[in-house]
Design an enzyme around this catalytic site. Sequence first.
Site, short mmCIF file in Angstrom:
data_model
loop_
_atom_site.label_atom_id
_atom_site.label_comp_id
_atom_site.label_asym_id
_atom_site.label_seq_id
_atom_site.Cartn_x
_atom_site.Cartn_y
_atom_site.Cartn_z
N ARG A 42 -40.27 51.95 -1.69
CA ARG A 42 -39.97 53.07 -0.74
C ARG A 42 -40.31 54.46 -1.33
O ARG A 42 -40.65 55.41 -0.39
CB ARG A 42 -38.54 52.96 -0.39
CG ARG A 42 -38.32 51.77 0.66
CD ARG A 42 -36.88 51.51 0.72
NE ARG A 42 -36.73 50.66 1.82
CZ ARG A 42 -35.55 49.98 2.33
NH1 ARG A 42 -34.61 50.50 1.82
NH2 ARG A 42 -35.21 49.18 3.51
N LYS A 204 -29.46 34.04 7.41
CA LYS A 204 -28.89 33.89 8.71
C LYS A 204 -29.93 33.89 9.75
O LYS A 204 -30.47 34.71 9.97
CB LYS A 204 -28.01 35.23 8.61
CG LYS A 204 -26.98 34.92 7.99
CD LYS A 204 -25.65 35.80 8.68
CE LYS A 204 -24.27 35.52 8.17
NZ LYS A 204 -23.57 36.79 7.71
N GLY A 357 -37.14 43.31 2.39
CA GLY A 357 -37.10 43.54 1.03
C GLY A 357 -37.36 42.37 -0.01
O GLY A 357 -38.17 42.25 -0.75
N GLY A 380 -33.91 45.24 8.08
CA GLY A 380 -33.40 45.22 9.43
C GLY A 380 -34.21 46.13 10.51
O GLY A 380 -34.30 45.61 11.69
P1 AMP Z 1 -31.88 37.31 4.32
O1 AMP Z 1 -31.10 38.67 4.09
O2 AMP Z 1 -31.25 36.92 5.61
O3 AMP Z 1 -33.36 37.53 4.58
O4 AMP Z 1 -31.45 36.39 3.22
C1 AMP Z 1 -32.03 36.54 1.88
C2 AMP Z 1 -31.03 35.73 0.91
O5 AMP Z 1 -31.20 34.26 1.46
C3 AMP Z 1 -31.58 35.76 -0.57
O6 AMP Z 1 -30.72 36.50 -1.24
C4 AMP Z 1 -31.78 34.23 -0.66
O7 AMP Z 1 -31.17 33.91 -1.97
C5 AMP Z 1 -30.85 33.51 0.18
N1 AMP Z 1 -31.19 32.17 0.48
C6 AMP Z 1 -32.40 31.93 0.67
N2 AMP Z 1 -32.45 30.46 0.82
C7 AMP Z 1 -31.34 30.05 0.26
C8 AMP Z 1 -30.62 28.75 0.37
N3 AMP Z 1 -31.26 27.50 0.51
N4 AMP Z 1 -29.18 28.62 0.00
C9 AMP Z 1 -28.81 29.70 -0.09
N5 AMP Z 1 -29.25 31.01 0.09
C10 AMP Z 1 -30.54 31.22 0.35
#
Ligand code: AMP
Length: 403
Positions: A42, A204, A357, A380
């Site tokens: 960034r 999520k 990120g 986001g």
């Molecule tokens: P997001 O901010 O929604 O893009 O989520 C990113 C996070 O999702 C990262 O910190 C990953 O460690 C977590 N993540 C990805 N796959 C998994 C999984 N199978 N179980 C738990 N956490 C996960």
Amino acid sequence: MKVTYPKLAELELRNKRVFVRVDFNVPLKLVGETYQVSDARRIEEALPTIRYVIEQGGKVILGSHLGRPKGQFNLKYSLEPVGSYLSSVLGKDVLLTEDCVGDAPRGLSHQMRAGDVMLLENLRFHPGEEENSYEFANKLAELCDVYVSDAFGTMHRAHASTDGLPRLTRNRAIGLLVEKELKYLAPLKENPKRPFLLLMGGSKVSDKIGVLEYFLPKVDTLVVGGAMAYSFLNAKGFKVGKSICEDKQVQLAKKIIRRADARNVRLVLPEDHVVSLAFGDTQNVSVTQGIDISDDKMGLDIGPKTIAKIEAALETAETIFWNGPMGVFEEPVFAKGTFEVAKLIAKTKAVKLVGGGDSAAAITKAGLDSFFDFISTGGGATLEYLEGKNLPGLKVLEIIERT
Ligand code: AMP
């Protein structure tokens, strides 16, 4: 009706105090007793605007937040490491103010000479920043003659420095980074070259649902990995064991599956998984044979069959947008899926764009930056822009031309 934004090149900058809202919310690491910038993307991406203002004889006043200090001073969130980094890459002194508003920075802003660079201490040390308070925006306005908005990653927030301040500043423009983000993201949003493959991961479904829904009419293949995938697999009747999966997310996944079916969108989901007994358990790691996960296990990365399936799906794509890791990539035993996918995308002939990120960090760690057409600095903000939401920091600068 055409929407445009005032450009940096249209502003008179010579000897002007130019407030540049940048997004220096970068990860830091503790080295010995001091914090250092651990991912400078960034900051690097903000350099063209900073250098341009310097070249034009402006006085650069940089404002940013870092982390979530919740409205009060906290040394952990000081921009000091950012100032040091910036000073070394610009090859000149960068003065870090003790506070971002008040008599001291105002006095300093008047003492600056053309080409000087001053970095204001963390804007979020004051509650007025996130509250978008008029008083706080007014104090920031006392520091500058010109406002430049270059914090793309923060544009989805209506804060004092992204919304209140530009309202109070007559001479204002978007910076070169925001211009570049829009140059790549606007055509992706409006008219991606088909076949278009959307690859979503992370944790999520609720955070990504807007983008998934927005793109359903424009996408040919939708690949879902990461923790999100378990809501989709559960919705399809597979066993997901202890993997992250909430009922609300499953309902959202069902909706997407129905709509994807109705539109003939190819949905690619994991066919095998790297599992262990619990989050943080890196000892009892194994790979499932098939899609189902037993009750005592948790899916933490995609498996080799899934990687091969994604490779095949990527082959025909003309445009690829990737957001979110395929597993818990922070942990080396669960990082393979994410790094392999980064490599596979890099090898394709498609236009390759990335937001978020985590995906960006994985690409950089794998040394693959140069293979991608565009890596957005937003997380986001990028998702909200792509799902068609108004970003307050952009909206405030809109010029509407009637055609
Ligand atoms: P997001 O901010 O929604 O893009 O989520 C990113 C996070 O999702 C990262 O910190 C990953 O460690 C977590 N993540 C990805 N796959 C998994 C999984 N199978 N179980 C738990 N956490 C996960």
